[in-house]
Design a protein around this motif. Structure first.
Motif, short mmCIF file in Angstrom:
data_model
loop_
_atom_site.label_atom_id
_atom_site.label_comp_id
_atom_site.label_asym_id
_atom_site.label_seq_id
_atom_site.Cartn_x
_atom_site.Cartn_y
_atom_site.Cartn_z
N PHE A 355 102.00 60.83 67.67
CA PHE A 355 102.20 61.04 69.10
C PHE A 355 100.82 61.19 69.73
O PHE A 355 99.80 61.10 69.04
N LEU A 356 100.76 61.39 71.04
CA LEU A 356 99.49 61.34 71.76
C LEU A 356 98.64 62.58 71.53
O LEU A 356 99.14 63.70 71.44
N HIS A 357 97.33 62.36 71.45
CA HIS A 357 96.35 63.43 71.33
C HIS A 357 95.74 63.73 72.69
O HIS A 357 95.70 62.86 73.58
N ASP A 358 95.20 64.93 72.86
CA ASP A 358 94.43 65.23 74.06
C ASP A 358 93.25 64.27 74.12
O ASP A 358 92.59 63.98 73.10
N GLY A 359 92.97 63.77 75.30
CA GLY A 359 91.89 62.80 75.48
C GLY A 359 92.34 61.36 75.42
O GLY A 359 91.59 60.47 75.84
N ASP A 360 93.52 61.09 74.90
CA ASP A 360 94.02 59.71 74.86
C ASP A 360 94.27 59.21 76.28
O ASP A 360 94.88 59.91 77.10
N GLU A 361 93.81 58.01 76.56
CA GLU A 361 94.11 57.35 77.82
C GLU A 361 95.08 56.21 77.55
O GLU A 361 94.79 55.33 76.74
N VAL A 362 96.22 56.25 78.21
CA VAL A 362 97.28 55.25 78.03
C VAL A 362 97.30 54.34 79.25
O VAL A 362 97.31 54.83 80.39
N THR A 363 97.34 53.04 79.02
CA THR A 363 97.40 52.06 80.10
C THR A 363 98.55 51.11 79.83
O THR A 363 98.67 50.56 78.74
N VAL A 364 99.40 50.94 80.83
CA VAL A 364 100.48 49.95 80.78
C VAL A 364 100.17 48.91 81.85
O VAL A 364 100.00 49.25 83.03
N SER A 365 100.06 47.65 81.44
CA SER A 365 99.84 46.55 82.37
C SER A 365 100.93 45.51 82.17
O SER A 365 101.70 45.57 81.22
N ALA A 366 100.99 44.53 83.08
CA ALA A 366 102.04 43.52 82.97
C ALA A 366 101.65 42.29 83.77
O ALA A 366 100.86 42.36 84.72
N THR A 367 102.24 41.16 83.38
CA THR A 367 102.12 39.91 84.13
C THR A 367 103.50 39.27 84.20
O THR A 367 104.42 39.63 83.46
N ALA A 368 103.61 38.30 85.11
CA ALA A 368 104.86 37.57 85.29
C ALA A 368 104.55 36.10 85.53
O ALA A 368 103.45 35.76 85.98
N PRO A 369 105.49 35.20 85.24
CA PRO A 369 105.28 33.80 85.59
C PRO A 369 105.11 33.65 87.09
O PRO A 369 105.80 34.30 87.89
#
Length: 389
Positions: A355-369
């Motif tokens: 699971f996530l640690h302190d200091g972890d940076e999470v990024t969710v990105s996306a593209t579409a046609p």
């Protein structure tokens, strides 16, 4: 508070709320790698965006929404000089609208089944109602924060393996890669038909519905998530209009349970969206969830949320729930990717994550046609975990 925009080109035209230096908030539109000041570009729109948010625009129906979008597109397409453009790297971005209500769904069959197998081995992994209706929970609008906001590790009660009940910072903090939908149109009460619900979809944001799995596991019976979810939900700073996703429309996956009439979308076969998500911890990609695999469509989720007569208001936000696909590496949460922590993933530096640690940076990105075979960016939602008090 957020990173710079991608290259939006001149057809996506996403909405944002921004400021320059210490100036007032303004409503903007992404054009290339710049932000167009919407009120300055279209003086007849200035009063509606004077507060620097999309709130007034959201209150209108689809005709007004389309009129404004066409006006922006015409301006960008015919005029290249003297537009009030600001380089995206020079702006600060904010939550673009006031979130009225927040509902989070559980619309991925692959995610629901994977979690069901983890927690209820040897039984049907899906709840009995799952293929009859979009299951969801009513979240906390005040917990929605814009991309780039730090997320403090929550504390709360949990039950230890030996049965003891303890209190402390969550030790099983998770991410959830989701897609969110911003509701527009005048305030009303349900029910809405699927067509009416479709007309209410103003635009798309990306969502990370952070989850404290240890708090959630202890509290959720019988009423569902509470403190394990309500500490933070991060959303992207750009609202991509639904009209920009015309080329992403697709059919939902095959369904093997007949739907009641208010959810029956057989006459609207292209109600789903083909979006490609990517989840990173730091700079490392840990998952690529496909949104086209989602069982329930956005219109079905909205129609179900108000079929009992519940209110629908401009500025409501609802999210899809964790986006997951059938293949390994397509899970949208660590609880799937690590088999509930039993099989930690290994990052490029050799460290592991159950699971996530302190200091972890999470990024969710996306593209579409998009048009002409190109991909349309949907921006990103980013958050860094910081230690709790």
């Amino acid at each position: 508070m957020t990173s710079a925009a991608p290259d939006w080109g001149t057809t996506t035209l996403p909405w944002c709320s921004f400021s320059v230096d210490d100036g007032p908030r303004r409503v903007g539109v992404g054009v290339g790698r710049s932000v167009l000041d919407a009120g300055a570009a279209l003086p007849w729109l200035a009063d509606e965006v004077a507060d620097g948010t999309l709130d007034a625009l959201l209150a209108h129906g689809p005709d007004r929404r389309d009129q404004v979008r066409r006006a922006v597109a015409d301006l960008v397409g015919t005029q290249t000089d003297d537009l009030p453009l600001v380089p995206a790297d020079d702006v600060t971005l904010y939550l673009p609208w006031t979130v009225r209500d927040y509902v989070d769904f559980y619309a991925s069959e692959h995610h629901a089944a994977a979690v069901g197998r983890l927690f209820r081995p040897g039984t049907d992994p899906l709840p009995a109602a799952w293929k009859h209706l979009p299951i969801g929970y009513h979240g906390r609008a005040g917990s929605v924060v814009v991309s780039g906001t730090d997320v403090r590790r929550p504390g709360g009660q949990r039950r230890e393996p030996d049965g003891a009940v303890t209190f402390g910072p969550s030790t099983r903090l998770d991410l959830e890669a989701e897609v969110g939908f911003v509701v527009g149109g005048p305030a009303t009460r349900g029910p809405l038909t699927l067509a009416e619900a479709e007309d209410r979809l103003f635009g798309v944001v990306l969502v990370n519905d952070w989850s404290a799995r240890d708090l959630q596991a202890w509290e959720y019976v019988p009423l569902g998530p509470f403190l394990g979810k309500s500490f933070a939900t991060s959303v992207s700073a750009w609202v991509v209009p639904m009209d920009a996703l015309r080329h992403a429309r697709t059919a939902p996956p095959p369904r093997d349970v007949p739907l009641l009439p208010y959810l029956d979308d057989t006459s609207a076969p292209a109600g789903a969206l083909d979006l490609a998500l990517e989840v990173r911890i730091g700079d490392e990609v840990v998952s690529r969830p496909p949104y086209r695999a989602m069982y329930w469509t956005p219109a079905q989720m909205l129609a179900h949320s108000c079929v009992n007569g519940a209110a629908v208001r401009p500025g409501d936000l609802f999210a899809s729930g964790t986006v997951s696909g059938p293949a390994r590496g397509e899970g949208g949460a660590l609880i799937e990717l690590t088999a509930n922590g039993a099989e930690p993933i290994v990052l490029g530096d050799g460290s592991t994550r159950a699971f996530l640690h302190d200091g972890d940076e999470v990024t969710v990105s996306a593209t579409a046609p998009g048009p002409a075979g190109r991909r349309v960016p949907l921006g990103e939602v980013r958050g860094r975990v910081v230690a709790g008090s």
